[in-house]
Structures are given as structure tokens and as C-alpha cells.
Design an enzyme around this catalytic site. Structure first.
Site, short mmCIF file in Angstrom:
data_model
loop_
_atom_site.label_atom_id
_atom_site.label_comp_id
_atom_site.label_asym_id
_atom_site.label_seq_id
_atom_site.Cartn_x
_atom_site.Cartn_y
_atom_site.Cartn_z
N ASN A 18 0.83 -1.21 0.00
CA ASN A 18 0.00 0.00 0.00
C ASN A 18 0.86 1.26 0.00
O ASN A 18 1.94 1.28 0.58
CB ASN A 18 -0.93 0.01 1.21
CG ASN A 18 -1.90 -1.15 1.18
OD1 ASN A 18 -2.07 -1.77 0.14
ND2 ASN A 18 -2.51 -1.45 2.30
N HIS B 268 5.94 -0.35 -2.71
CA HIS B 268 5.54 0.48 -3.84
C HIS B 268 5.62 1.98 -3.57
O HIS B 268 5.08 2.78 -4.31
CB HIS B 268 4.14 0.08 -4.31
CG HIS B 268 4.08 -1.33 -4.81
ND1 HIS B 268 2.92 -2.07 -4.86
CD2 HIS B 268 5.07 -2.15 -5.27
CE1 HIS B 268 3.20 -3.29 -5.34
NE2 HIS B 268 4.49 -3.35 -5.58
P1 NAD Z 1 -5.64 -6.38 -4.76
O1 NAD Z 1 -6.66 -5.32 -5.07
O2 NAD Z 1 -5.08 -7.16 -5.88
O3 NAD Z 1 -6.26 -7.43 -3.71
C1 NAD Z 1 -6.93 -7.00 -2.56
C2 NAD Z 1 -7.23 -8.23 -1.74
O4 NAD Z 1 -7.83 -7.81 -0.52
C3 NAD Z 1 -8.22 -9.21 -2.39
O5 NAD Z 1 -7.67 -10.50 -2.34
C4 NAD Z 1 -9.47 -9.10 -1.50
O6 NAD Z 1 -10.14 -10.35 -1.38
C5 NAD Z 1 -8.87 -8.67 -0.19
N1 NAD Z 1 -9.78 -7.93 0.68
C6 NAD Z 1 -10.79 -7.10 0.34
N2 NAD Z 1 -11.37 -6.59 1.44
C7 NAD Z 1 -10.68 -7.11 2.50
C8 NAD Z 1 -10.80 -6.96 3.92
N3 NAD Z 1 -11.74 -6.15 4.44
N4 NAD Z 1 -9.94 -7.63 4.71
C9 NAD Z 1 -8.98 -8.45 4.18
N5 NAD Z 1 -8.84 -8.63 2.85
C10 NAD Z 1 -9.68 -7.97 2.02
O7 NAD Z 1 -4.54 -5.64 -3.89
P2 NAD Z 1 -2.98 -5.90 -3.77
O8 NAD Z 1 -2.72 -7.36 -3.70
O9 NAD Z 1 -2.51 -5.01 -2.69
O10 NAD Z 1 -2.40 -5.35 -5.17
C11 NAD Z 1 -2.89 -4.12 -5.69
C12 NAD Z 1 -1.83 -3.17 -6.19
O11 NAD Z 1 -2.42 -1.86 -6.27
C13 NAD Z 1 -0.65 -3.02 -5.27
O12 NAD Z 1 0.44 -2.97 -6.09
C14 NAD Z 1 -0.84 -1.68 -4.54
O13 NAD Z 1 0.37 -0.95 -4.48
C15 NAD Z 1 -1.82 -0.90 -5.38
N6 NAD Z 1 -2.91 -0.28 -4.56
C16 NAD Z 1 -2.66 0.29 -3.34
C17 NAD Z 1 -3.70 0.81 -2.56
C18 NAD Z 1 -3.39 1.42 -1.20
O14 NAD Z 1 -2.36 2.02 -1.01
N7 NAD Z 1 -4.29 1.28 -0.23
C19 NAD Z 1 -5.00 0.77 -3.03
C20 NAD Z 1 -5.23 0.20 -4.30
C21 NAD Z 1 -4.17 -0.32 -5.04
#
Ligand code: NAD
Ligand code: ZN
Length: 243
Positions: A104, A121
Site C-alpha cells: 500500500n 511500492h
Molecule cells: P488487490 O486489489 O489485488 O487485492 C486486494 C485483496 O484484498 C483481495 O484478495 C481481496 O479479497 C482482499 N480484501 C478485500 N477486502 C478485505 C478486507 N476487508 N480484509 C482483508 N482482505 C480484504 O490488492 P494488492 O494485492 O494489494 O495489489 C494491488 C496493487 O495496487 C498493489 O500494487 C498496490 O500498491 C496498489 N494499490 C494500493 C492501494 C493502497 O495504497 N491502499 C489501493 C489500491 C491499489
């Protein structure tokens, strides 16, 4: 085995662990209201993240890329860490050797009080100079700066301190994360689909090096098959309860 028996075993493993490593992804921040890239609420002017979060996009149109980041920063600004972020920060206080590896960029782990963090990241609240490479935390609204193009004191353009599509991870960060995963006796993987590398391989490395691996995710993922215990629940429920 009954799930209750597994949970007791996992709790005992955590208690006796000399080294703990946690990997988190977008799912841990979902309940704080952080929009995902892929959902409708993650879209901006109908651009996809893959069209804006690249070095080529920044070269072509840095104003556009900065507008998108400024929009995302303002969406994130009012959001707060949730019970899962806080539980991990408390866990760090109880462990001698604790590392948090996150994909994140929202900075919510730091806000929750976590200290030993590897941000694979980058971080949306930091800028990096395209000239002298200076990294700074800049939490203020940058949208009005120099016609939408914030600059370093050295005169060069600033960019968000984010690892974009097609760029390599910071060597110091990925090396630290790999070492922490291999050193861990207990490894948590929370809220990541584990499709983006190297997230998936960190869980595998930890497992192969002998860690007890627990996943928290309401959905099955790419690593569910190899973990010792998969808790199919939301992070804000499962993490505080488990800990
Ligand atoms: P992803 O979107 O691929 O997967 C998210 C996962 O979280 C899913 O498997 C889902 O089932 C699970 N999930 C959803 N709600 C949940 C909850 N309440 N509790 C536990 N699990 C839950 O995300 P990723 O694997 O982090 O990859 C996404 C890419 O996008 C990364 O490279 C990241 O850097 C970027 N990103 C970052 C953010 C952030 O900073 N918060 C947000 C969006 C995307
Ligand atoms: Zn500079």
C-alpha cells in the site's frame, strides 16, 4: 482439523515466534475507505491506473499525472487507520523482531503507529526529485504549486515517490523485505490477492524457510493453497480477534 484447533496452534506459534513478518495489501485499507484501483470509485476521468502510473505517462504529460495524484491524495487525506492497522501496530510493540511489508502507498500503517515498515511500492505522501533524487514527505495540498508542477529546491521536477508500472522496486526495500520474510518464524499475509510480484513470492519464501504462515482474506487467493491457516474473514474482524 477443526478451524478452532488450527487457530490455537497458530496462536501458540505466534506467541513463541522470535521473528514476525507481516505482508499487507489493498484489502487491509479497504475498510478505511481507500478506493481500489480496479473498482468504479478508483477511476478518474475514465483513465485506468495503468495509463497514468508509468514513467512514460509522466514524461508525456506530468501535469496530468500530478492532477491524478493530487486527486488521490485528497481522497485519502480524511481517511483513518482501522482496527486492523492498529492491531498490527500493537503487535509490533510486543515483538523483538517485527517487520511490516506493505504494497500500500496510503501511509495508513505509519499513521497507526507502525515503525518498521518496508513500503514496496512507495508512499503517496512523499515526493522524489527527478534531478537530485531527494525524497521528502509533503502532506500539504500540492495542486496549486507552480502551475501544477511541484519543483525541488534544485530546480528539477518533483514526482510522487511511487514505484510505477515498469519500474523496479527500490533495492534496499525489497532486500529488507526478503530478509524479513526468510527470517520470520511467523508470517501473516493480509488483504492481498498475491498476484502482483513480489508479494506472492514473499509468502512462498517465508514458508520454504520454515515460517508458520497465516492468511487473512475473505476470498481465496493465489497463496491460499500453501498457507498453514487461512482465515476467511475481513481484516478488521479477524486481526484484532486473533491477536
Ligand atoms: P488487490 O486489489 O489485488 O487485492 C486486494 C485483496 O484484498 C483481495 O484478495 C481481496 O479479497 C482482499 N480484501 C478485500 N477486502 C478485505 C478486507 N476487508 N480484509 C482483508 N482482505 C480484504 O490488492 P494488492 O494485492 O494489494 O495489489 C494491488 C496493487 O495496487 C498493489 O500494487 C498496490 O500498491 C496498489 N494499490 C494500493 C492501494 C493502497 O495504497 N491502499 C489501493 C489500491 C491499489
Ligand atoms: Zn532536487
Amino acid at each position: 482439523m477443526e478451524p478452532g484447533v488450527d487457530i490455537k496452534e497458530a496462536a501458540a506459534r505466534l506467541k513463541s515466534a522470535a521473528s514476525v513478518c507481516v505482508l499487507t495489501g489493498a484489502g487491509i485499507s479497504a475498510e478505511s475507505g481507500v478506493p481500489t484501483f480496479r473498482g468504479e470509485d478508483g477511476l478518474w476521468k475514465s483513465y485506468r491506473a495503468e495509463e497514468l502510473a508509468t514513467p512514460e505517462a509522466f514524461e508525456r504529460d506530468p501535469v496530468l499525472v500530478w492532477q491524478w495524484y493530487n486527486w488521490r491524495r485528497e481522497l485519502l487525506r480524511p481517511l483513518e487507520p482501522n482496527a486492523a492497522h492498529r492491531a498490527l501496530s500493537e503487535l509490533e510493540g510486543c515483538c523483538k523482531d517485527f517487520s511490516l511489508v506493505t504494497q500500500n502507498v496510503d501511509g495508513l500503517h505509519e499513521l497507526a503507529g507502525s515503525r518498521h515498515i518496508f513500503e514496496l511500492h512507495g508512499n503517496i505522501w512523499r515526493t522524489r526529485c527527478t534531478g537530485c533524487a531527494t525524497v521528502s514527505t509533503r502532506r500539504e495540498d500540492l495542486s496549486d504549486e507552480a502551475g501544477g508542477l511541484p519543483r525541488c529546491e534544485c530546480g528539477a521536477l518533483l514526482r510522487p515517490d511511487i514505484v510505477w508500472f515498469g519500474e523496479s522496486l527500490e533495492p534496499r526495500v525489497i532486500t529488507g523485505a526478503v530478509e524479513a520474510a526468510k527470517r520470520a518464524d511467523f508470517f501473516f499475509v493480509v488483504g492481498t490477492s498475491s498476484v502482483v510480484q513480489p508479494a506472492a513470492s514473499l509468502s512462498v519464501m517465508a514458508k520454504e524457510a520454515g515460517a508458520y504462515v497465516v492468511e487473512i482474506n475473505p476470498e481465496a487467493t493465489a497463496v491460499t493453497g500453501l498457507v498453514d491457516l487461512a482465515i476467511k474473514s475481513k481484516a478488521t474482524l479477524a486481526l484484532p480477534q486473533f491477536l
